[in-house]
Design a protein around this motif. Structure first.
Motif: not given
Length: 185
Positions: A24-27, A106-110, A112-121
């Protein structure tokens, strides 16, 4: 004797099979200005990391330069099994995980990570934004960010979508076409 050996195999078989813990993703909170170093070091250890960066122009007296700086200062995302947290924490630059009840990360929902990745590219300017908890929840119904959810805000007559990362208590915003945004629920 053969039957005894067979029964040992059948009994030992299920005991030997253990459920594999899902990654899972964690901060991970970092020392100041150690995000890129920690990203490299965790990658060397075989951990999957995500360090969202944004391009900014820095001005000096003799020149201008475009640099990449972390979108969330002093934070890095790590994809791992919860049992690997000491492996990550024992890396130079790591301070602690963002935790909740019982001091567990705390797990960071997948999503949220995917949204940030989409914005980043994309070549869209990403800006850190004050964390918002209350507000109108919306999603983008068309275009390259279709399905991304966030909050709407108006800044200088422009419609902006704010994505809040609850685990970090931080947010980012992007300009969106108001015609592409629709209320959730």
């Amino acid at each position: 004797m053969i039957q005894a050996a067979d029964s040992l195999v059948s009994v030992a078989g299920p005991l030997a099979v253990q459920e594999v813990e899902q990654e899972k993703w964690f901060a991970l909170y970092t020392k100041s200005r150690h995000e890129k170093l920690l990203d490299r070091e965790l990658s060397k250890k075989g951990l999957t990391t995500f360090l969202p960066l944004r391009s900014i122009t820095r001005h000096w007296s003799d020149r201008k330069k475009i640099i990449q700086e972390p979108l969330f200062k002093s934070y890095l995302f790590v994809r791992m099994q919860i049992g690997q947290r000491l492996r990550a924490l024992n890396t130079p630059g790591a301070v602690r995980f963002v935790t909740g009840a019982h001091s567990l990360p705390i797990e960071v929902p997948e999503k949220d990570i995917e949204a940030i990745k989409r914005f980043s590219i994309t070549n869209i300017a990403l800006d850190p934004f004050p964390y918002l908890k209350k507000g109108e929840r919306v999603y983008i119904r068309s275009g390259p960010f279709k399905g991304v959810e966030g909050f709407i805000l108006y800044k200088n007559q422009q419609c902006r979508l704010v994505i809040s990362i609850d685990a970090l208590m931080q947010s980012i915003s992007i300009e969106v076409d108001q015609a592409c945004v629709e209320k959730t629920g």
